[in-house]
Design an enzyme around this catalytic site. Structure first.
Site, PDB file in Angstrom:
ATOM      1  N   LYS A  81      -3.035 -14.930  -0.677  1.00  0.00           N
ATOM      2  CA  LYS A  81      -3.182 -14.879  -2.135  1.00  0.00           C
ATOM      3  C   LYS A  81      -1.950 -15.444  -2.849  1.00  0.00           C
ATOM      4  O   LYS A  81      -2.012 -15.724  -4.053  1.00  0.00           O
ATOM      5  CB  LYS A  81      -3.449 -13.447  -2.599  1.00  0.00           C
ATOM      6  CG  LYS A  81      -2.317 -12.467  -2.402  1.00  0.00           C
ATOM      7  CD  LYS A  81      -2.742 -11.063  -2.827  1.00  0.00           C
ATOM      8  CE  LYS A  81      -1.618 -10.050  -2.674  1.00  0.00           C
ATOM      9  NZ  LYS A  81      -0.493 -10.305  -3.581  1.00  0.00           N
ATOM     10  N   ASP A  82      -0.825 -15.634  -2.138  1.00  0.00           N
ATOM     11  CA  ASP A  82       0.388 -16.180  -2.738  1.00  0.00           C
ATOM     12  C   ASP A  82       0.493 -17.695  -2.600  1.00  0.00           C
ATOM     13  O   ASP A  82       1.424 -18.303  -3.134  1.00  0.00           O
ATOM     14  CB  ASP A  82       1.633 -15.548  -2.107  1.00  0.00           C
ATOM     15  CG  ASP A  82       1.761 -14.073  -2.417  1.00  0.00           C
ATOM     16  OD1 ASP A  82       1.264 -13.649  -3.473  1.00  0.00           O
ATOM     17  OD2 ASP A  82       2.357 -13.339  -1.602  1.00  0.00           O
ATOM     18  N   ARG A 130      -4.641  -9.686 -13.477  1.00  0.00           N
ATOM     19  CA  ARG A 130      -5.951  -9.219 -13.035  1.00  0.00           C
ATOM     20  C   ARG A 130      -6.003  -7.694 -13.021  1.00  0.00           C
ATOM     21  O   ARG A 130      -6.943  -7.076 -13.563  1.00  0.00           O
ATOM     22  CB  ARG A 130      -6.243  -9.762 -11.626  1.00  0.00           C
ATOM     23  CG  ARG A 130      -7.497  -9.177 -10.970  1.00  0.00           C
ATOM     24  CD  ARG A 130      -7.600  -9.628  -9.516  1.00  0.00           C
ATOM     25  NE  ARG A 130      -6.486  -9.156  -8.720  1.00  0.00           N
ATOM     26  CZ  ARG A 130      -6.449  -7.976  -8.102  1.00  0.00           C
ATOM     27  NH1 ARG A 130      -7.475  -7.143  -8.197  1.00  0.00           N
ATOM     28  NH2 ARG A 130      -5.394  -7.617  -7.391  1.00  0.00           N
ATOM     29  N   ARG A 131      -5.013  -7.060 -12.409  1.00  0.00           N
ATOM     30  CA  ARG A 131      -5.005  -5.601 -12.333  1.00  0.00           C
ATOM     31  C   ARG A 131      -4.848  -4.972 -13.714  1.00  0.00           C
ATOM     32  O   ARG A 131      -5.458  -3.942 -14.008  1.00  0.00           O
ATOM     33  CB  ARG A 131      -3.878  -5.137 -11.405  1.00  0.00           C
ATOM     34  CG  ARG A 131      -4.164  -5.404  -9.931  1.00  0.00           C
ATOM     35  CD  ARG A 131      -2.941  -5.170  -9.066  1.00  0.00           C
ATOM     36  NE  ARG A 131      -3.251  -5.293  -7.641  1.00  0.00           N
ATOM     37  CZ  ARG A 131      -2.341  -5.418  -6.678  1.00  0.00           C
ATOM     38  NH1 ARG A 131      -1.042  -5.441  -6.998  1.00  0.00           N
ATOM     39  NH2 ARG A 131      -2.713  -5.518  -5.413  1.00  0.00           N
ATOM     40  N   ARG A 148       8.279  -5.165 -10.468  1.00  0.00           N
ATOM     41  CA  ARG A 148       8.581  -6.177  -9.461  1.00  0.00           C
ATOM     42  C   ARG A 148       9.166  -5.486  -8.238  1.00  0.00           C
ATOM     43  O   ARG A 148       9.537  -4.325  -8.278  1.00  0.00           O
ATOM     44  CB  ARG A 148       9.586  -7.204 -10.005  1.00  0.00           C
ATOM     45  CG  ARG A 148       9.062  -8.120 -11.083  1.00  0.00           C
ATOM     46  CD  ARG A 148       8.033  -9.120 -10.561  1.00  0.00           C
ATOM     47  NE  ARG A 148       8.482  -9.814  -9.374  1.00  0.00           N
ATOM     48  CZ  ARG A 148       9.265 -10.899  -9.364  1.00  0.00           C
ATOM     49  NH1 ARG A 148       9.678 -11.401 -10.526  1.00  0.00           N
ATOM     50  NH2 ARG A 148       9.611 -11.484  -8.235  1.00  0.00           N
ATOM     51  N   ARG A 154       8.755  -0.616  -4.942  1.00  0.00           N
ATOM     52  CA  ARG A 154       7.794  -0.108  -5.930  1.00  0.00           C
ATOM     53  C   ARG A 154       7.510   1.381  -5.708  1.00  0.00           C
ATOM     54  O   ARG A 154       7.399   2.136  -6.678  1.00  0.00           O
ATOM     55  CB  ARG A 154       6.507  -0.931  -5.867  1.00  0.00           C
ATOM     56  CG  ARG A 154       6.742  -2.376  -6.272  1.00  0.00           C
ATOM     57  CD  ARG A 154       5.454  -3.174  -6.320  1.00  0.00           C
ATOM     58  NE  ARG A 154       5.757  -4.589  -6.570  1.00  0.00           N
ATOM     59  CZ  ARG A 154       4.947  -5.432  -7.185  1.00  0.00           C
ATOM     60  NH1 ARG A 154       3.776  -5.024  -7.623  1.00  0.00           N
ATOM     61  NH2 ARG A 154       5.295  -6.697  -7.365  1.00  0.00           N
ATOM     62  N   CYS A 245      -1.018 -17.404 -11.228  1.00  0.00           N
ATOM     63  CA  CYS A 245      -0.736 -15.978 -11.350  1.00  0.00           C
ATOM     64  C   CYS A 245      -0.627 -15.511 -12.794  1.00  0.00           C
ATOM     65  O   CYS A 245      -0.571 -14.311 -13.058  1.00  0.00           O
ATOM     66  CB  CYS A 245       0.541 -15.624 -10.595  1.00  0.00           C
ATOM     67  SG  CYS A 245       2.010 -16.501 -11.159  1.00  0.00           S
TER      68      CYS A 245
END
Length: 327
Positions: A81-82, A130-131, A148, A154, A245
């Site tokens: 996804k990156d 998106r989230r 971040r 996190r 992104c």
């Protein structure tokens, strides 16, 4: 080849993912010698800006691609996804490993409240557009705040009270066995992918190499067929939407067997089952399409779905596609 140099980022999750590629190589090629080469990417260096401000999806991949082209490494391991929408000229995806769980997970401190508990605002840490969008659709009392750092960073910020909850990818949590190791400190709530649509290629590990190189040739036959199909379809949808992104975008492809197609069941069916299902989202527009299981059909559906959500046309926009369903 005497030794395979594998480029990777230096986080605990990235190193674990590189180890999975080492294991796949060992199973396929015997006692092959591998060396991990740790590189810092732009996304790793710049921690004081939201990911959406870094400009594109190459923030965690560009340095690895440059090292491949310069001959400093033979393979690069990415969270798929990156990856940028278009790989650098001369590079190819040599393989993708079997897809892990596609779901997002809401993580809160053990005993802590969840969104919807009372009228108090719930501070949700996520840098993903998106989230953020989906959280606002699912929960009424959520305020999203930028976060971040790697998974451990996190979780530390969550434990220190900077947020009421955070959202992480279940694939990363599973690879690090965090739900098992930290179950006394945190509660983990997987989110339905039908509601909380995953990022394109979430849960997929991609191995990048120089096209035509010996290193790329080592992965012939290693790549997982079902995952490779979903990877190609989801990346095509993303490319057709020109979504990086900074965009609220998602794509999720899966393959359902005949019984699951009738009953709307789970996505855990073997390659070659009856129906390919594709969900695509852009901003507040979402489309679901189904078709036959083939890459050509999947690419056609991806282009049609992207056209529909980008142009905001009605259901007739993709009349050429079979069984179009829109939400």
């Amino acid at each position: 080849m005497d030794k395979i140099r594998i480029g990777t980022r230096g986080s605990r999750l990235a190193l674990r993912q590189a180890a999975l590629v080492q294991e796949a190589l060992s199973c396929a090629c015997g006692d092959i010698v591998t060396e991990l080469v740790i590189l810092r990417t732009r996304g790793d260096r710049i921690q004081d800006s939201p990911l959406s401000e870094l400009g594109d999806k190459g923030a965690f991949a560009s340095e690895l691609e440059q090292a491949l082209l310069a001959g400093q490494i033979d393979l690069a391991v990415h969270s798929a996804k990156d990856l940028p929408m278009r790989l650098a000229d001369g590079l190819t995806t040599a393989a993708v490993l079997p897809r892990a769980d596609v779901r997002d997970v809401l993580v809160v401190p053990k005993g802590g409240r969840v969104p919807g508990d009372g009228d108090q605002i719930f501070r949700l840490g996520t840098g993903s557009r998106r989230r953020q969008f989906l959280a606002g659709k699912v929960w009424e009392n959520v305020v999203c705040e930028e976060i971040r750092g790697n998974v451990d960073t996190r979780l530390r910020k969550l434990q220190e009270g900077s947020y009421d909850g955070i959202i992480l990818a279940k694939a990363g949590l599973d690879r690090l066995e965090i739900a098992f190791d930290r179950e006394e400190a945190f509660a983990f709530y997987p989110l339905s992918p039908e509601v909380f649509l995953p990022a394109a290629c979430q849960g997929i590990l991609a191995v990048e190499a120089v096209e035509g190189s010996d290193a790329a040739g080592l992965f012939k036959g290693i790549s997982d067929a079902e995952t490779a199909l979903c990877y190609a379809v989801e990346r095509e949808a993303l490319a057709q939407m020109s979504a990086d992104c900074s965009e609220t975008a998602a794509a999720w492809c899966r393959i359902l067997g005949e019984e699951e197609s009738r009953n709307g069941g789970s996505s855990e069916t073997p390659y070659g089952a009856d129906r390919l299902v594709l969900d695509v989202m852009y901003a507040d527009r979402r489309v679901k399409m189904t078709g036959l299981v083939s890459e050509a059909e999947g690419i056609r559906l991806a282009r049609c779905a992207a056209q529909s959500v980008k142009s905001r046309q009605d259901k007739t926009a993709c009349a050429a596609a079979d069984n179009v369903k829109q939400k």
